[in-house]
Design a protein around this motif. Structure first.
Motif, PDB file in Angstrom:
ATOM      1  N   GLN A 169       0.815  -1.210   0.000  1.00 49.90           N
ATOM      2  CA  GLN A 169       0.000   0.000   0.000  1.00 49.90           C
ATOM      3  C   GLN A 169       0.854   1.268   0.000  1.00 49.90           C
ATOM      4  O   GLN A 169       0.368   2.349  -0.350  1.00 49.90           O
ATOM      5  CB  GLN A 169      -0.928  -0.001   1.222  1.00 49.90           C
ATOM      6  CG  GLN A 169      -1.936  -1.145   1.221  1.00 49.90           C
ATOM      7  CD  GLN A 169      -2.836  -1.131   0.000  1.00 49.90           C
ATOM      8  OE1 GLN A 169      -3.414  -0.104  -0.353  1.00 49.90           O
ATOM      9  NE2 GLN A 169      -2.954  -2.283  -0.666  1.00 49.90           N
ATOM     10  N   ASP A 170       2.122   1.141   0.386  1.00 48.15           N
ATOM     11  CA  ASP A 170       2.999   2.314   0.438  1.00 48.15           C
ATOM     12  C   ASP A 170       3.890   2.430  -0.798  1.00 48.15           C
ATOM     13  O   ASP A 170       4.871   3.179  -0.794  1.00 48.15           O
ATOM     14  CB  ASP A 170       3.872   2.264   1.691  1.00 48.15           C
ATOM     15  CG  ASP A 170       4.748   1.009   1.746  1.00 48.15           C
ATOM     16  OD1 ASP A 170       4.506   0.081   0.940  1.00 48.15           O
ATOM     17  OD2 ASP A 170       5.663   0.960   2.591  1.00 48.15           O
ATOM     18  N   SER A 171       3.563   1.687  -1.876  1.00 47.70           N
ATOM     19  CA  SER A 171       4.433   1.702  -3.057  1.00 47.70           C
ATOM     20  C   SER A 171       4.115   2.836  -4.025  1.00 47.70           C
ATOM     21  O   SER A 171       4.909   3.120  -4.925  1.00 47.70           O
ATOM     22  CB  SER A 171       4.327   0.364  -3.801  1.00 47.70           C
ATOM     23  OG  SER A 171       3.008   0.160  -4.300  1.00 47.70           O
ATOM     24  N   ALA A 172       2.981   3.490  -3.854  1.00 48.36           N
ATOM     25  CA  ALA A 172       2.597   4.562  -4.776  1.00 48.36           C
ATOM     26  C   ALA A 172       3.629   5.682  -4.757  1.00 48.36           C
ATOM     27  O   ALA A 172       4.060   6.136  -3.687  1.00 48.36           O
ATOM     28  CB  ALA A 172       1.222   5.107  -4.404  1.00 48.36           C
ATOM     29  N   LEU A 179      11.785   1.102  -5.009  1.00 47.12           N
ATOM     30  CA  LEU A 179      11.106  -0.191  -5.072  1.00 47.12           C
ATOM     31  C   LEU A 179      12.112  -1.334  -4.945  1.00 47.12           C
ATOM     32  O   LEU A 179      11.830  -2.355  -4.307  1.00 47.12           O
ATOM     33  CB  LEU A 179      10.334  -0.317  -6.386  1.00 47.12           C
ATOM     34  CG  LEU A 179       9.092   0.562  -6.537  1.00 47.12           C
ATOM     35  CD1 LEU A 179       8.540   0.455  -7.955  1.00 47.12           C
ATOM     36  CD2 LEU A 179       8.015   0.174  -5.524  1.00 47.12           C
ATOM     37  N   ALA A 180      13.285  -1.173  -5.546  1.00 47.59           N
ATOM     38  CA  ALA A 180      14.319  -2.202  -5.448  1.00 47.59           C
ATOM     39  C   ALA A 180      14.746  -2.398  -3.999  1.00 47.59           C
ATOM     40  O   ALA A 180      14.942  -3.530  -3.535  1.00 47.59           O
ATOM     41  CB  ALA A 180      15.518  -1.827  -6.318  1.00 47.59           C
ATOM     42  N   GLN A 181      14.878  -1.304  -3.265  1.00 43.40           N
ATOM     43  CA  GLN A 181      15.255  -1.405  -1.854  1.00 43.40           C
ATOM     44  C   GLN A 181      14.163  -2.108  -1.055  1.00 43.40           C
ATOM     45  O   GLN A 181      14.443  -2.970  -0.210  1.00 43.40           O
ATOM     46  CB  GLN A 181      15.506  -0.010  -1.282  1.00 43.40           C
ATOM     47  CG  GLN A 181      15.967  -0.006   0.168  1.00 43.40           C
ATOM     48  CD  GLN A 181      17.275  -0.756   0.359  1.00 43.40           C
ATOM     49  OE1 GLN A 181      18.208  -0.621  -0.437  1.00 43.40           O
ATOM     50  NE2 GLN A 181      17.344  -1.585   1.404  1.00 43.40           N
ATOM     51  N   LEU A 182      12.893  -1.769  -1.340  1.00 42.41           N
ATOM     52  CA  LEU A 182      11.785  -2.439  -0.655  1.00 42.41           C
ATOM     53  C   LEU A 182      11.750  -3.926  -0.999  1.00 42.41           C
ATOM     54  O   LEU A 182      11.437  -4.762  -0.141  1.00 42.41           O
ATOM     55  CB  LEU A 182      10.456  -1.784  -1.047  1.00 42.41           C
ATOM     56  CG  LEU A 182      10.171  -0.390  -0.478  1.00 42.41           C
ATOM     57  CD1 LEU A 182       8.836   0.123  -1.004  1.00 42.41           C
ATOM     58  CD2 LEU A 182      10.166  -0.421   1.049  1.00 42.41           C
ATOM     59  N   PHE A 183      12.056  -4.254  -2.244  1.00 40.37           N
ATOM     60  CA  PHE A 183      12.060  -5.659  -2.674  1.00 40.37           C
ATOM     61  C   PHE A 183      13.060  -6.461  -1.841  1.00 40.37           C
ATOM     62  O   PHE A 183      12.755  -7.561  -1.362  1.00 40.37           O
ATOM     63  CB  PHE A 183      12.416  -5.737  -4.160  1.00 40.37           C
ATOM     64  CG  PHE A 183      12.284  -7.112  -4.758  1.00 40.37           C
ATOM     65  CD1 PHE A 183      11.128  -7.480  -5.428  1.00 40.37           C
ATOM     66  CD2 PHE A 183      13.314  -8.039  -4.658  1.00 40.37           C
ATOM     67  CE1 PHE A 183      10.993  -8.749  -5.985  1.00 40.37           C
ATOM     68  CE2 PHE A 183      13.197  -9.303  -5.207  1.00 40.37           C
ATOM     69  CZ  PHE A 183      12.031  -9.661  -5.868  1.00 40.37           C
TER      70      PHE A 183
END
Length: 352
Positions: A169-172, A179-183
């Protein structure tokens, strides 16, 4: 099949393998005025007048025709110069395309950071409305370079129907690097398996990303027939040639040996490679419907009564149908038939 037809189709394959080509219009005009291309096209049309006209035949005819036309515009050279892609200066206006492009850019960022063993398996949903992209590690990829060995926690999936990446939900508004770091943080085990160098795949990915930024997203699976070029398909893991490009690995019936056969009760990925060692279309002389009818006849009769061409054509067209229209791995009934055909072939080769 006529020589002009085969030559034109071979020219088309050569040009198509380059993705984009520059056509010299002056050379094309010279070819038209001199009659060089016209003579070849006239022979092609004359020799193909009695050729069957189902959908596949028409597609083959168009390819042959295009091959001769492109050859006329290449100044008579064997291959035209590959045209570079335009630099993508603006993101797509369509939000779904922007999100899909950012997802691929995220994987590219992961590759840059040393996670080059992360791979994608991209294609269309059964409805054809949405683009899907599965991300997994190289050790969960089959010989074709993209198909998955197994599903589960080793695979994460994005669909263009989703408003958020992976349900985050926080990817917007996140960039590809964010995004790579979150992955890495949220899929630590998959990220760990993705660590390592795979320069061949990372290089292919850069080229694919350039195509995607110009609107040509990768599609490896769909509910319709796909005809990918060698360059459009990812390199296989473990140094194998991928199964889609089995052209150079075809084995004629006269040359078939026991060592070419997969083991008894072979896995689907082993069966698939063997299926593609034979061209059931016979270089375009048989249509899809003819191959399907041939396979239906084999399935409804005794395998011992079928010819070697019947058996191998059945394996070939079943692979094409399963790959494009059915879940992978195939059903038990499909595997049972294919295993039985392989064993029938093995029995014949053993008898000499």
């Amino acid at each position: 099949m006529s020589k002009s037809f085969m030559a034109g189709e071979a020219l088309y394959r050569a040009f198509r393998g380059q993705g984009r080509v520059l056509v010299d219009v002056q050379a094309l005009e010279h070819s038209i005025l001199s009659g060089e291309a016209g003579s070849a096209l006239y022979r092609l049309m004359s020799e193909s007048a009695d050729y069957n006209t189902d959908g596949k035949a028409i597609a083959l005819y168009q390819r042959a025709l295009a091959g001769w036309v492109l050859q006329g515009g290449s100044g008579g050279e064997e291959a035209a110069v590959v045209a570079p892609l335009p630099i993508s200066l603006q993101p797509p206006t369509d939000s779904a395309l922007r999100r899909a492009g950012r997802l691929l850019a995220m994987v590219h960022e992961l590759h840059k950071a040393g996670y080059q063993r992360l791979r994608i398996s991209a294609g269309m949903s059964p409805t054809g409305m949405h683009w899907r992209c599965h991300i997994t590690s190289a050790d969960n990829v089959q010989l074709d370079g993209w198909d998955l060995v197994q599903w589960g926690e080793e695979v994460v999936t994005y669909s263009s129907a989703d408003d958020h990446y992976f349900g985050w939900q926080d990817s917007a508004g996140k960039s590809a690097r964010q995004l790579a770091q979150l992955f890495i943080e949220r899929f630590p085990e998959l990220a760990r398996k993705g660590v390592g160098q795979d320069r061949a795949y990372a290089g292919w990915f850069v080229s694919m990303l350039g195509n995607a930024e110009n609107g040509r997203f990768p599609v490896f699976f769909a509910d319709y027939l796909l005809s990918p070029t060698e360059e459009e398909m990812p390199p296989p893991p473990c140094g194998y040639r991928h199964a889609w490009s089995a052209v150079d690995g075809r084995v004629a019936n006269a040359d078939l040996r026991l060592e070419h056969l997969p083991p008894p009760e072979a896995r689907w990925d082993e069966l698939e490679v063997f299926c593609l060692t034979y061209d059931g279309y016979a270089g375009g002389q048989k249509s899809i419907s003819q191959c399907m009818a041939q396979a239906a006849q084999v399935a409804s009769s005794r395998l011992a009564e079928a010819s070697l061409d019947d058996l191998r054509t059945t394996l070939f067209i079943r692979q094409r149908d399963i790959r494009n229209n059915h879940p992978i791995p195939p059903s038990d009934d499909d595997l049972r038939l294919m295993h039985a055909i392989v064993e029938q072939i093995r029995s014949r080769l053993s008898r000499g």
